[in-house]
Scaffold this motif. Structure first.
Motif, mmCIF file in Angstrom:
data_model
loop_
_atom_site.group_PDB
_atom_site.id
_atom_site.type_symbol
_atom_site.label_atom_id
_atom_site.label_comp_id
_atom_site.label_asym_id
_atom_site.label_seq_id
_atom_site.Cartn_x
_atom_site.Cartn_y
_atom_site.Cartn_z
ATOM 1 N N THR A 2 0.812 -1.211 0.028
ATOM 2 C CA THR A 2 -0.311 0.313 -0.128
ATOM 3 C C THR A 2 0.943 1.395 0.044
ATOM 4 O O THR A 2 2.163 1.164 0.374
ATOM 5 C CB THR A 2 -1.016 0.050 1.289
ATOM 6 O OG1 THR A 2 -0.639 0.106 2.293
ATOM 7 C CG2 THR A 2 -1.984 -1.167 1.417
ATOM 8 N N GLY A 172 -4.563 5.795 3.766
ATOM 9 C CA GLY A 172 -4.929 4.387 3.215
ATOM 10 C C GLY A 172 -4.209 3.336 4.358
ATOM 11 O O GLY A 172 -3.348 3.958 5.048
ATOM 12 N N ASN A 176 -3.775 -4.417 3.844
ATOM 13 C CA ASN A 176 -4.511 -4.723 3.325
ATOM 14 C C ASN A 176 -5.406 -6.333 3.845
ATOM 15 O O ASN A 176 -6.374 -5.766 4.506
ATOM 16 C CB ASN A 176 -4.729 -4.747 2.381
ATOM 17 C CG ASN A 176 -4.016 -3.989 0.912
ATOM 18 O OD1 ASN A 176 -4.810 -2.587 1.241
ATOM 19 N ND2 ASN A 176 -3.832 -4.032 0.239
#
Length: 189
Positions: A2, A172, A176
């Motif tokens: 990410t 973000g 994940n």
């Protein structure tokens, strides 16, 4: 990987590369005590951050601990070896110990706090590396270096840190698989 993880890895790496460049150019001017402080500080913050990241990334505590110990040992050892043998030993041992502590820290908290803990470790790492870089440039009397002039201006440093934290917070999730697991858990309820 990410965007937040890229920031987490690249910002300390950029500072470390610049510090390595300074140490290589002025290795004979660094005192043994300063070399020990540099090696121990770098080994410790990189071991903690690396241990935290690896503790989340790998399910096996043994494997994460082993890798983070090796990471801290290598980074602390490299920066210490540039100064003296004692600094190398100090850097290796503090990096190894910090790698273990980073994995232990992550395994002691609940998964919902993994992200915030890694972000806290990241901010601590960046602040320690900036202070260390400033102190090293000051000790070596590199008053005209880019890093020294930049860091000496407190307003610029604070602005840089605020921008970095803002970017980091809005980039973000770090991992994940944690968010996917939490989303699945909430859907089942």
């Amino acid at each position: 990987m990410t965007l937040a993880m890229i920031i987490t890895i690249s910002v300390p790496l950029i500072i470390l590369i610049y510090m390595l460049k300074v140490l290589l150019a002025h290795r004979t001017e660094v005192t043994s005590m300063n070399g020990m402080v540099v090696a121990m500080s770098i080994g410790m913050v990189i071991g903690l951050l690396g241990g935290g990241i690896l503790g989340v990334a790998f399910q096996s505590i043994f494997f994460a601990t082993f890798l983070s110990m090796i990471l801290g040992l290598i980074i602390g050892g490299i920066y210490g070896a540039l100064c003296s043998t004692f600094a190398m030993i100090d850097g290796m041992l503090s990096g190894m110990m910090a790698g273990m502590m980073g994995v232990m820290l992550i395994n002691m908290i609940t998964p919902s706090y993994y992200e915030i803990m890694i972000k806290i470790l990241f901010v601590i790492t960046v602040i320690v590396l900036i202070i260390l870089m400033f102190s090293l440039c000051h000790e070596l009397k590199l008053y005209q270096s880019f890093a020294y002039r930049l860091i000496k201006n407190v307003g610029v440093v604070m602005f840089f840190l605020l921008i970095l934290v803002f970017m980091y917070e809005h980039s973000g999730p770090l991992f994940n698989h944690i968010h996917e697991h939490q989303t699945e858990h909430h859907e089942h309820e």
